[in-house]
Design a protein around this motif. Structure first.
Motif, PDB file in Angstrom:
ATOM      1  N   VAL A   1      14.328-174.108  57.063  1.00  0.00           N
ATOM      2  CA  VAL A   1      13.305-173.243  56.471  1.00  0.00           C
ATOM      3  C   VAL A   1      13.418-171.808  56.953  1.00  0.00           C
ATOM      4  N   ALA A   2      14.446-171.509  57.739  1.00  0.00           N
ATOM      5  CA  ALA A   2      14.679-170.154  58.223  1.00  0.00           C
ATOM      6  C   ALA A   2      16.179-169.891  58.227  1.00  0.00           C
ATOM      7  N   PHE A   3      16.556-168.722  57.740  1.00  0.00           N
ATOM      8  CA  PHE A   3      17.976-168.416  57.559  1.00  0.00           C
ATOM      9  C   PHE A   3      18.272-167.005  58.051  1.00  0.00           C
ATOM     10  N   THR A   4      19.430-166.848  58.700  1.00  0.00           N
ATOM     11  CA  THR A   4      19.858-165.528  59.139  1.00  0.00           C
ATOM     12  C   THR A   4      20.471-164.780  57.964  1.00  0.00           C
ATOM     13  N   GLN A   5      20.587-163.477  58.109  1.00  0.00           N
ATOM     14  CA  GLN A   5      21.229-162.684  57.069  1.00  0.00           C
ATOM     15  C   GLN A   5      22.677-163.110  56.885  1.00  0.00           C
ATOM     16  N   ALA A   6      23.321-163.516  57.974  1.00  0.00           N
ATOM     17  CA  ALA A   6      24.712-163.982  57.884  1.00  0.00           C
ATOM     18  C   ALA A   6      24.796-165.262  57.051  1.00  0.00           C
ATOM     19  N   GLU A   7      23.835-166.156  57.231  1.00  0.00           N
ATOM     20  CA  GLU A   7      23.818-167.393  56.447  1.00  0.00           C
ATOM     21  C   GLU A   7      23.556-167.099  54.974  1.00  0.00           C
ATOM     22  N   LEU A   8      22.628-166.206  54.713  1.00  0.00           N
ATOM     23  CA  LEU A   8      22.329-165.850  53.329  1.00  0.00           C
ATOM     24  C   LEU A   8      23.520-165.167  52.669  1.00  0.00           C
ATOM     25  N   ALA A   9      24.289-164.417  53.458  1.00  0.00           N
ATOM     26  CA  ALA A   9      25.441-163.703  52.913  1.00  0.00           C
ATOM     27  C   ALA A   9      26.555-164.643  52.458  1.00  0.00           C
ATOM     28  N   LEU A  10      26.528-165.886  52.909  1.00  0.00           N
ATOM     29  CA  LEU A  10      27.546-166.855  52.504  1.00  0.00           C
ATOM     30  C   LEU A  10      27.364-167.318  51.063  1.00  0.00           C
ATOM     31  N   GLY A  11      26.212-167.021  50.471  1.00  0.00           N
ATOM     32  CA  GLY A  11      25.993-167.326  49.060  1.00  0.00           C
ATOM     33  C   GLY A  11      25.144-168.549  48.796  1.00  0.00           C
ATOM     34  N   LYS A  12      25.103-169.493  49.751  1.00  0.00           N
ATOM     35  CA  LYS A  12      24.310-170.704  49.575  1.00  0.00           C
ATOM     36  C   LYS A  12      23.713-171.127  50.908  1.00  0.00           C
ATOM     37  N   VAL A  13      22.525-171.708  50.843  1.00  0.00           N
ATOM     38  CA  VAL A  13      21.901-172.310  52.015  1.00  0.00           C
ATOM     39  C   VAL A  13      21.398-173.695  51.607  1.00  0.00           C
ATOM     40  N   VAL A  14      21.120-174.524  52.585  1.00  0.00           N
ATOM     41  CA  VAL A  14      20.575-175.858  52.315  1.00  0.00           C
ATOM     42  C   VAL A  14      19.055-175.798  52.424  1.00  0.00           C
ATOM     43  N   TYR A  15      18.384-176.115  51.333  1.00  0.00           N
ATOM     44  CA  TYR A  15      16.924-176.148  51.308  1.00  0.00           C
ATOM     45  C   TYR A  15      16.488-177.267  50.375  1.00  0.00           C
ATOM     46  N   ASN A  16      15.462-177.988  50.767  1.00  0.00           N
ATOM     47  CA  ASN A  16      14.950-179.107  49.977  1.00  0.00           C
ATOM     48  C   ASN A  16      16.050-180.122  49.695  1.00  0.00           C
ATOM     49  N   PHE A  17      16.899-180.353  50.708  1.00  0.00           N
ATOM     50  CA  PHE A  17      17.930-181.387  50.688  1.00  0.00           C
ATOM     51  C   PHE A  17      19.052-181.121  49.677  1.00  0.00           C
ATOM     52  N   THR A  18      19.205-179.886  49.286  1.00  0.00           N
ATOM     53  CA  THR A  18      20.279-179.532  48.363  1.00  0.00           C
ATOM     54  C   THR A  18      20.723-178.106  48.629  1.00  0.00           C
ATOM     55  N   GLU A  19      21.868-177.724  48.061  1.00  0.00           N
ATOM     56  CA  GLU A  19      22.326-176.351  48.207  1.00  0.00           C
ATOM     57  C   GLU A  19      21.559-175.437  47.256  1.00  0.00           C
TER      58      GLU A  19
ATOM     59  N   GLU B   1      21.223-171.410  45.885  1.00  0.00           N
ATOM     60  CA  GLU B   1      21.858-170.099  45.819  1.00  0.00           C
ATOM     61  C   GLU B   1      21.063-169.111  46.667  1.00  0.00           C
ATOM     62  N   SER B   2      21.773-168.326  47.465  1.00  0.00           N
ATOM     63  CA  SER B   2      21.095-167.378  48.350  1.00  0.00           C
ATOM     64  C   SER B   2      20.214-166.400  47.584  1.00  0.00           C
ATOM     65  N   ALA B   3      20.590-166.128  46.325  1.00  0.00           N
ATOM     66  CA  ALA B   3      19.778-165.215  45.511  1.00  0.00           C
ATOM     67  C   ALA B   3      18.378-165.770  45.282  1.00  0.00           C
ATOM     68  N   ASN B   4      18.229-167.094  45.402  1.00  0.00           N
ATOM     69  CA  ASN B   4      16.933-167.734  45.203  1.00  0.00           C
ATOM     70  C   ASN B   4      16.270-168.110  46.528  1.00  0.00           C
ATOM     71  N   ALA B   5      16.868-167.675  47.629  1.00  0.00           N
ATOM     72  CA  ALA B   5      16.345-168.011  48.955  1.00  0.00           C
ATOM     73  C   ALA B   5      15.843-166.749  49.649  1.00  0.00           C
ATOM     74  N   HIS B   6      15.212-166.957  50.796  1.00  0.00           N
ATOM     75  CA  HIS B   6      14.712-165.864  51.618  1.00  0.00           C
ATOM     76  C   HIS B   6      14.979-166.213  53.070  1.00  0.00           C
ATOM     77  N   GLU B   7      14.715-165.274  53.960  1.00  0.00           N
ATOM     78  CA  GLU B   7      14.928-165.563  55.377  1.00  0.00           C
ATOM     79  C   GLU B   7      13.957-166.634  55.880  1.00  0.00           C
ATOM     80  N   GLU B   8      12.830-166.786  55.198  1.00  0.00           N
ATOM     81  CA  GLU B   8      11.843-167.809  55.550  1.00  0.00           C
ATOM     82  C   GLU B   8      11.444-168.553  54.276  1.00  0.00           C
ATOM     83  N   LEU B   9      11.317-169.881  54.381  1.00  0.00           N
ATOM     84  CA  LEU B   9      10.853-170.708  53.270  1.00  0.00           C
ATOM     85  C   LEU B   9       9.875-171.751  53.824  1.00  0.00           C
ATOM     86  N   PRO B  10       9.022-172.328  52.970  1.00  0.00           N
ATOM     87  CA  PRO B  10       7.997-173.250  53.474  1.00  0.00           C
ATOM     88  C   PRO B  10       8.482-174.693  53.555  1.00  0.00           C
ATOM     89  N   GLY B  11       7.840-175.447  54.418  1.00  0.00           N
ATOM     90  CA  GLY B  11       8.146-176.869  54.527  1.00  0.00           C
ATOM     91  C   GLY B  11       7.136-177.548  55.433  1.00  0.00           C
TER      92      GLY B  11
END
Length: 242
Positions: free
Chosen positions: A148-166, A168-178
């Motif tokens: 539920v928390a991502f660094t700028q470096a992680e977001l720069a990779l293009g994808k993060v894991v959220y809600n048990f799936t990949e 797109e970083s464009a749809n993510a933020h440094e903080e997400l709820p859970g």
């Protein structure tokens, strides 16, 4: 006011309402099945140590149970550099204080955990008038490990894991709820039993459940687009159209 719905006799309304009742009962029975499957999930033993900053000093994850065997943690979006908590998270946790005596009596401790420093959390809690336990996970990796928390470096990779799936970083933020749940056994071991994210959190928001039963429903232009912090509604236009 413009009337969008058919106007019928009480007899016709009762027929339509009974048809909806059948669907509501189906939904209730499905929810019962989901709840049973949730309780049947396997557990994962927590091997990593986390130290949280709390108003009563540093505490481990096991300490946060506060003498109870079950712990529910809301991952509240409040980054280290932010000056206020997320409006959506604030909307959700507005419902917490009234739950506390019931949950505590039922052997459940409910807390929130954020990456902001404790001083910011305490100032915001005072502004909002909340009383539920709130701890700082700043620098301990807890919210990152629960995706539920991502660094700028992680977001720069293009994808993060959220809600048990990949995602797109464009749809993510440094903080997400859970929200995550934990069990502590008699030997002091702590197990992760459940987590939920995104719209999986909706059922915890009683206001949304009530709006779903109001004539205009949620009456929103986007997901929770009408939500403000509860002390900001006087500055926002009142929602009428829709």
């Amino acid at each position: 006011m413009r009337q969008d719905h058919a106007v019928v006799s009480p007899r016709e309304w009762l027929k339509a309402r009974r048809a909806l009742l059948d669907l509501e009962k189906e939904h209730t029975h499905l929810r019962d099945k989901v709840n049973a499957a949730r309780l049947a999930l396997p557990w994962v033993k927590m091997e990593k140590s986390y130290i949280f900053d709390t108003p009563n000093g540093p505490k481990s994850l096991a300490d946060l149970f506060d003498g109870r065997s079950q712990l529910v943690v809301y991952h509240f979006m409040f980054g280290p550099t932010w000056e206020a908590g997320c409006p959506g998270c604030s909307f959700l946790v507005d419902h917490f204080d009234g739950m506390l005596p019931h949950l505590n009596h039922h052997d459940v401790t409910l807390i929130a955990a954020s990456n902001a420093p404790l001083s910011k959390l305490e100032a915001y809690r005072k502004r909002m008038g909340w009383h539920f336990p709130w701890v700082s996970a700043e620098g301990n990796g807890f919210n990152s490990d629960f995706h539920v928390a991502f660094t700028q470096a992680e977001l720069a990779l293009g994808k993060v894991v959220y809600n048990f799936t990949e995602l797109e970083s464009a749809n993510a933020h440094e903080e997400l709820p859970g929200l995550s749940a934990f069990q502590k056994t008699d030997d002091g071991s702590v197990y992760h039993t459940y987590s939920t994210y995104a719209r999986g959190l909706e059922e915890m928001v009683g206001t949304l459940m009530l709006l779903d039963r109001a004539p205009k429903g949620r009456n929103e232009d986007g997901t929770q687009g009408f939500v403000r912090r509860h002390d900001e509604y006087e500055d926002a236009p009142r929602r009428k159209a829709g």
